[in-house]
Write an enzyme that holds these catalytic residues in place. Structure first.
Site, mmCIF file in Angstrom:
data_model
loop_
_atom_site.group_PDB
_atom_site.id
_atom_site.type_symbol
_atom_site.label_atom_id
_atom_site.label_comp_id
_atom_site.label_asym_id
_atom_site.label_seq_id
_atom_site.Cartn_x
_atom_site.Cartn_y
_atom_site.Cartn_z
ATOM 1 N N ASP A 9 35.439 -86.546 76.806
ATOM 2 C CA ASP A 9 34.045 -86.963 76.664
ATOM 3 C C ASP A 9 33.175 -85.804 76.201
ATOM 4 O O ASP A 9 32.282 -85.968 75.360
ATOM 5 C CB ASP A 9 33.518 -87.513 77.989
ATOM 6 C CG ASP A 9 34.196 -88.808 78.399
ATOM 7 O OD1 ASP A 9 34.772 -89.478 77.512
ATOM 8 O OD2 ASP A 9 34.157 -89.145 79.591
ATOM 9 N N GLU A 44 41.019 -68.188 59.169
ATOM 10 C CA GLU A 44 40.467 -69.503 59.519
ATOM 11 C C GLU A 44 40.688 -70.574 58.449
ATOM 12 O O GLU A 44 40.929 -71.743 58.771
ATOM 13 C CB GLU A 44 38.977 -69.377 59.841
ATOM 14 C CG GLU A 44 38.678 -68.627 61.122
ATOM 15 C CD GLU A 44 38.698 -67.124 60.947
ATOM 16 O OE1 GLU A 44 38.634 -66.414 61.976
ATOM 17 O OE2 GLU A 44 38.779 -66.654 59.789
ATOM 18 N N GLU A 82 38.400 -60.638 73.630
ATOM 19 C CA GLU A 82 39.428 -60.170 72.700
ATOM 20 C C GLU A 82 40.716 -59.810 73.434
ATOM 21 O O GLU A 82 41.813 -60.056 72.937
ATOM 22 C CB GLU A 82 38.907 -58.950 71.936
ATOM 23 C CG GLU A 82 37.714 -59.211 71.036
ATOM 24 C CD GLU A 82 38.067 -59.988 69.783
ATOM 25 O OE1 GLU A 82 39.257 -60.289 69.577
ATOM 26 O OE2 GLU A 82 37.146 -60.301 69.017
ATOM 27 N N GLU A 89 32.938 -63.383 53.353
ATOM 28 C CA GLU A 89 32.619 -63.534 54.771
ATOM 29 C C GLU A 89 31.487 -64.528 54.998
ATOM 30 O O GLU A 89 31.581 -65.418 55.829
ATOM 31 C CB GLU A 89 32.220 -62.182 55.359
ATOM 32 C CG GLU A 89 33.379 -61.290 55.733
ATOM 33 C CD GLU A 89 34.014 -61.739 57.025
ATOM 34 O OE1 GLU A 89 33.462 -61.489 58.096
ATOM 35 O OE2 GLU A 89 35.090 -62.355 56.945
#
Length: 574
Positions: A315, A475, A186, A411
């Protein structure tokens, strides 16, 4: 954001993409910042870059890295990579007006929260959006202040940015902490990432000095026998000169994600120690990649190892995503039969001596970044299948927002998987049966299923919602932003605006925005706000909303890469 959030396996895929860019584009040259007058200095005061008197450089080293073991970051001419961003047509006057109105609304929301932080929590980690106070959860080094520096810059809030940088330079010291133990991950993504991005955008050498100070502190966490970092790190033990040792296991996301910031700091300062420390981790990941129970992917936690050869990140990413696409993603059965995907959790086991893989059909808000990651990977590596999968994952997160009563994804949730990815008609009886199975019932009973659905407030398609919170996460909008920039699809603008309005409707408080306890309630009037506004709300969520409604060349994905905390670093171009 462990103490609230963070990502599990897929961040490594994102880091591989980012480092693929970094390694391919490793020639350094003067770079322009976001503001026209902000040129990165050709000559920075040497003490800024190499202050041997600095507190953390005075800590005795217990396990020095031999010079011959110090890995240098790649050199050589930059390579032109495929474009990530779509070609955007010229806007109509009405479309531009609407976009700018929405952008201004996001900017206003940020300004309001920034003013609340300045008034009630200046130089502290977080402002409390209900009690108008402050709290320190990330070391007491002004997490919200540092996380917001680049957002201030991107939004053109020049006066606020200048005041913030002055305050950081004069008041934030990394010699002590409000916490006995810090989270190295963090601290890296918020503080080191925040300073590096703000420096890349502005060229202010005070920010580079702060980045180096954080980097010097974090480097001491690698002073262990195998040079792996201590992820939960006691500063007092380090400063007292005691010997340190990394734990036997670590969350793969926490150690894998350090590589981006450490590599960028080495590139800017021309000091290879940070790159070398991070490279040790990536080589361990490379060595393990094809030897795990699910070859190609890493477990959520891993044993710390060292050694290996220079990795081929393209890769590694390709192998990781090949396995993830096969095992992690599932199509849920939903009432409108939408062709969407959700990222679940792959569990491995052994049955009769043979390996077996099962997928837990659980969705998480924090995993919604996977769609954006695959979109960038598909563009960079010419993997058209990744782009198709990416869009379905992004649409899955949008669907989860749209089909909750408040228009906000929870969530954690569970859904019933389709029997077939190609044909998935809605079957209410199967859904009810899946609700009962998730609850542990041993037989089907329609009345019991109806009672559970009512009691748990399950919208059609959801079989369980064990964590009903929304904590201002970024997100979903992160992937909507990336998908919009890679496709130019205007429908994503409408989806982004609907999400923004829904979030504002239930999280806005008298002074800022708050997390909420339960997004399954029927109306905003029933929402219970909680006294928390983590720094990523201004450092990530509002930044991505703003960028969705900005001109496509503002922080172009062909010129910048984002770290885990949405801090953009300038790519070094040919």
């Amino acid at each position: 954001m462990f103490a609230g959030r963070r990502r599990l396996v897929f961040p490594i895929g994102a880091v591989l993409l980012i480092l693929y860019l970094g390694y391919k584009l490793s020639v350094r040259r003067p770079e322009a910042g976001l503001w026209p007058e902000a040129q990165h200095p050709l000559h920075v005061n040497p003490k800024v870059l190499n202050d041997e008197d600095y507190f953390w450089r005075q800590i005795p080293t217990q396990y020095p890295v031999p010079p011959q073991s110090m890995r240098a970051f790649p050199q050589g001419p930059p390579v032109a990579l495929p474009k990530i961003q779509a070609e955007f047509p010229q806007e109509t006057t009405s479309d531009r007006k609407l976009r700018l109105q929405r952008q201004a609304a996001v900017r206003s929301a940020f300004q309001r929260c920034w003013d609340a932080y300045v008034k009630h929590a200046w130089l502290q980690d977080e402002v409390t959006p209900l009690s108008a106070s402050s709290k320190n959860t990330f070391g007491g080094w002004g997490a919200t202040l540092v996380d917001s520096l680049d957002t201030l810059c991107i939004m053109g809030l020049r006066q606020e940015f200048d005041e913030a940088v002055t305050a950081v330079a004069a008041n934030i010291s990394f010699e002590t902490s409000s916490l006995t133990e810090i989270n190295v991950f963090e601290t890296t993504i918020r503080y080191l990432g925040g300073f590096l991005a703000a420096y890349d955008l502005s060229g202010d050498p005070r920010l580079l000095q702060k980045a180096r100070e954080v980097g010097d502190m974090l480097y001491v966490a690698f002073d262990t026998p195998n040079h792996m970092p201590i992820t939960r790190w006691e500063l007092g033990r380090a400063t007292s000169g005691g010997k340190q040792q990394a734990a036997e296991w670590a969350l793969v996301a926490e150690i894998g994600s350090l590589c981006m910031e450490f590599t960028r700091l080495s590139l800017i300062t021309n000091d290879q120690k940070w790159f070398s420390a991070a490279e040790n981790i990536m080589l361990a990941l490379q060595k393990q990649q094809m030897e795990t129970k699910l070859p190609g992917l890493w477990p959520i936690s891993m044993v710390a190892l060292s050694g290996g050869l220079l990795p081929h990140y393209g890769d590694m990413y390709t192998e990781a995503m090949k396995t993830a696409i096969k095992y992690n993603f599932f199509r849920p059965m939903v009432p409108d039969s939408a062709d969407i995907l959700v990222s679940g959790i792959a569990r491995t086991s052994t049955e009769n001596g043979k390996p077996s893989v099962t997928v837990e059909t659980q969705g998480q808000h924090l995993v919604c970044f996977a769609g954006g990651m695959l979109a960038i990977g598909g563009k960079l590596l010419n993997e058209s299948g990744h782009l198709t999968t990416a869009r379905k994952l992004v649409d899955g997160c949008i669907w989860a927002y749209e089909n909750m009563p408040l228009g906000i994804m929870p969530e954690v949730f569970w859904m019933a998987p389709c029997d077939s990815d190609s044909d998935c008609p809605w079957d209410e009886k199967k859904w009810m049966q899946a609700v009962l199975e998730r609850a542990g019932a041993d037989k089907y009973d329609i009345d019991s299923a109806a009672d559970l659905i009512k009691e748990r407030r399950l919208p059609p398609g959801f079989t369980d919602i064990p964590d009903k919170r929304y904590v201002l996460r970024p997100e979903a909008i992160e992937s909507v932003f990336i998908m919009y920039r890679t496709t130019g699809d205007p429908r994503l603008l409408e989806a982004a605006w609907a999400v923004f309005e829904a979030i504002q409707a239930v999280t806005k408080t008298d002074i800022a925005n708050s997390a909420v306890a339960d997004v399954t309630v029927a109306s905003p009037a029933e929402v219970r706000q909680t006294d928390s506004m983590e720094s990523f709300w201004m450092g990530e969520t509002l930044k991505y909303f703003y960028l969705v409604f900005s001109e496509p060349d503002l922080i172009s994905l062909d010129e910048w890469v984002f770290n885990t905390e949405a801090h953009p670093f300038r790519r070094l171009l040919p």
